[in-house]
Design a protein around this motif. Structure first.
Motif, mmCIF file in Angstrom:
data_model
loop_
_atom_site.group_PDB
_atom_site.id
_atom_site.type_symbol
_atom_site.label_atom_id
_atom_site.label_comp_id
_atom_site.label_asym_id
_atom_site.label_seq_id
_atom_site.Cartn_x
_atom_site.Cartn_y
_atom_site.Cartn_z
ATOM 1 N N VAL A 167 31.775 47.030 6.985
ATOM 2 C CA VAL A 167 32.928 46.066 6.966
ATOM 3 C C VAL A 167 32.530 44.577 6.809
ATOM 4 O O VAL A 167 31.526 44.053 7.482
ATOM 5 N N GLN A 168 33.108 44.028 5.764
ATOM 6 C CA GLN A 168 32.592 42.752 5.301
ATOM 7 C C GLN A 168 33.948 41.760 4.719
ATOM 8 O O GLN A 168 35.096 42.345 4.812
ATOM 9 N N CYS A 201 29.133 45.712 10.757
ATOM 10 C CA CYS A 201 29.906 44.654 10.475
ATOM 11 C C CYS A 201 29.052 43.764 9.941
ATOM 12 O O CYS A 201 28.046 43.338 10.604
ATOM 13 N N ARG A 202 29.341 42.983 8.758
ATOM 14 C CA ARG A 202 28.439 42.187 8.106
ATOM 15 C C ARG A 202 29.097 40.755 8.509
ATOM 16 O O ARG A 202 30.268 40.435 7.896
ATOM 17 N N VAL A 203 28.565 39.857 9.125
ATOM 18 C CA VAL A 203 29.079 38.727 9.647
ATOM 19 C C VAL A 203 28.516 37.213 9.110
ATOM 20 O O VAL A 203 27.475 36.928 9.166
ATOM 21 N N GLN A 204 29.457 36.471 8.104
ATOM 22 C CA GLN A 204 28.829 35.353 7.770
ATOM 23 C C GLN A 204 30.019 34.263 8.197
ATOM 24 O O GLN A 204 31.251 34.537 8.260
ATOM 25 N N GLN A 205 29.496 33.000 8.510
ATOM 26 C CA GLN A 205 30.197 31.889 9.027
ATOM 27 C C GLN A 205 31.159 32.137 10.268
ATOM 28 O O GLN A 205 30.823 31.491 11.218
ATOM 29 N N TYR A 206 32.017 32.888 10.263
ATOM 30 C CA TYR A 206 32.924 33.219 11.652
ATOM 31 C C TYR A 206 33.249 34.467 11.921
ATOM 32 O O TYR A 206 33.817 35.238 10.766
ATOM 33 N N ALA A 254 34.717 46.005 17.281
ATOM 34 C CA ALA A 254 35.147 47.408 17.349
ATOM 35 C C ALA A 254 34.103 47.952 16.320
ATOM 36 O O ALA A 254 34.167 49.507 16.541
ATOM 37 N N CYS A 255 33.239 47.451 15.722
ATOM 38 C CA CYS A 255 32.301 48.198 15.016
ATOM 39 C C CYS A 255 31.240 48.447 15.706
ATOM 40 O O CYS A 255 30.697 47.807 16.652
ATOM 41 N N ASP A 256 30.335 49.608 15.128
ATOM 42 C CA ASP A 256 29.075 50.073 16.038
ATOM 43 C C ASP A 256 28.034 49.118 16.079
ATOM 44 O O ASP A 256 27.172 48.729 17.008
ATOM 45 N N LEU A 257 27.806 48.550 14.852
ATOM 46 C CA LEU A 257 26.573 47.383 14.777
ATOM 47 C C LEU A 257 26.909 46.312 13.884
ATOM 48 O O LEU A 257 27.644 46.188 13.122
ATOM 49 N N LEU A 258 26.294 45.071 14.639
ATOM 50 C CA LEU A 258 26.558 43.661 13.791
ATOM 51 C C LEU A 258 25.491 43.124 13.324
ATOM 52 O O LEU A 258 24.351 43.139 13.970
ATOM 53 N N VAL A 259 25.526 42.680 12.212
ATOM 54 C CA VAL A 259 24.516 42.230 11.553
ATOM 55 C C VAL A 259 25.067 40.755 11.055
ATOM 56 O O VAL A 259 25.938 40.663 10.281
ATOM 57 N N MET A 260 24.451 39.516 11.610
ATOM 58 C CA MET A 260 24.773 38.387 11.267
ATOM 59 C C MET A 260 24.048 37.242 10.750
ATOM 60 O O MET A 260 22.892 37.607 10.940
ATOM 61 N N GLU A 261 24.656 36.177 10.100
ATOM 62 C CA GLU A 261 23.925 35.288 9.875
ATOM 63 C C GLU A 261 23.432 34.426 10.980
ATOM 64 O O GLU A 261 24.150 34.323 11.950
#
Length: 299
Positions: free
Chosen positions: A59-60, A119-124, A135-142
């Motif tokens: 999810v991005q 979940c792919r999280v950039q900026q906000y 709600a996603c299983d795993l978060l990868v963040m900047e």
């Protein structure tokens, strides 16, 4: 954009069709959540779950941010923008609840998905955007990305209630009592993110994790996810979300919420948000009622 969707794109990765991608696609609004988006997320998740080739879902967000929350500018500034945001008192809490519970359940389709979600999280990933992320299983963040739920200061309660389950009681209270956000580096330290990387490394980190998961048989992934999720369901996740969704509606119709909306109608949503997040005391009780009346009478 896929003609089946207004607010997002759905498709399988061209290099590895075991990976499906749900891309929030309102970059001009920092992918703020439109009324259509929660249901479209659910439909995209269903497409991925029905496709035997897909093993994992990424999810991005298109553009420079993952998601800046619910698109509340119209709701706050226009008196009759949505039926669930009511002007007449006493308000009907179940009208609000039906709409928000449906939206909450739609976002939680990422949690209920039989296939893992990253979940792919950039900026906000803030406000309702944090609901999607959590709600996603795993978060990868900047490392520099921000995540949090600022509307807990006024006019909001996170209806998915996932903060408690993701960061524990004390840290959840720290964030929800203040409306503060944390960066990706802190999210990694707290165990909220599974990885936090510099912006230029975000895609490779997400792809590496997705490809690693994609090699595992679907049945194995499904069993591991159901087993872990059931532990959280046994802790009372569903009943906690019911209470949180009711409280979310109350925050929009209590004296403080009515003042916030009146201030947004008079001065604009961004001015109301600036006050909310500044640390200035927020009017409450009789003061909030009085100021809301004065703002609306002066329009």
């Amino acid at each position: 954009m896929d003609p089946a969707f207004q607010s997002l794109r759905y498709g399988k990765d061209a290099r590895n069709p075991r990976i499906a991608r749900i891309t929030l696609n309102r970059p001009e609004r920092l992918n703020a959540i439109s009324p259509q988006m929660p249901g479209e997320i659910r439909r995209a998740v269903e497409l991925a779950n029905d496709d035997d080739e897909v093993h994992v879902i990424v999810v991005q967000g298109a553009g420079r941010a993952f998601c800046a929350g619910y698109d509340m500018k119209e709701s706050a500034e226009q008196p009759d923008a949505h039926e669930w945001l009511q002007n007449e008192m006493p308000w009907d809490p179940m009208v609000d609840y039906r709409w928000m519970k449906r939206a909450t359940d739609d976002l939680m389709s990422l949690w209920r998905s039989y296939k893992p979600t990253i979940c792919r999280v950039q900026q906000y990933a803030v406000g309702g955007g944090s609901d999607i992320a959590l709600a996603c299983d795993l978060l990868v963040m900047e490392t520099s990305a921000r995540i949090g739920y600022m509307p807990t200061r006024v006019w909001g309660c996170p209806s998915t209630a996932m903060w408690l389950y993701r960061v524990g009681m004390q840290r959840a209270k720290r964030l929800l009592f203040t409306g503060d956000t944390i960066d990706g580096a802190t999210a990694l330290e707290w165990g909220l993110a599974i990885e936090a990387v510099p912006p230029g490394e975000l895609d490779s980190a997400v792809d590496r994790l997705a490809e690693r998961i994609a090699g595992v048989p679907r049945a194995q992934l499904m069993m591991q996810k159901l087993m872990i999720n059931q532990a959280y369901e046994n802790m009372g996740l569903a009943s906690t979300q019911m209470i949180a969704t009711v409280f979310d509606g109350i925050t929009r119709h209590n004296p403080e919420g009515v003042w916030f909306r009146a201030h947004a109608e008079k001065h604009g949503f961004h001015a109301a948000v600036e006050w909310r997040d500044s640390g200035r005391p927020i009017p409450e009780g009789e003061e909030a009622r009085r100021l809301a009346r004065e703002l609306r009478e002066s329009k």
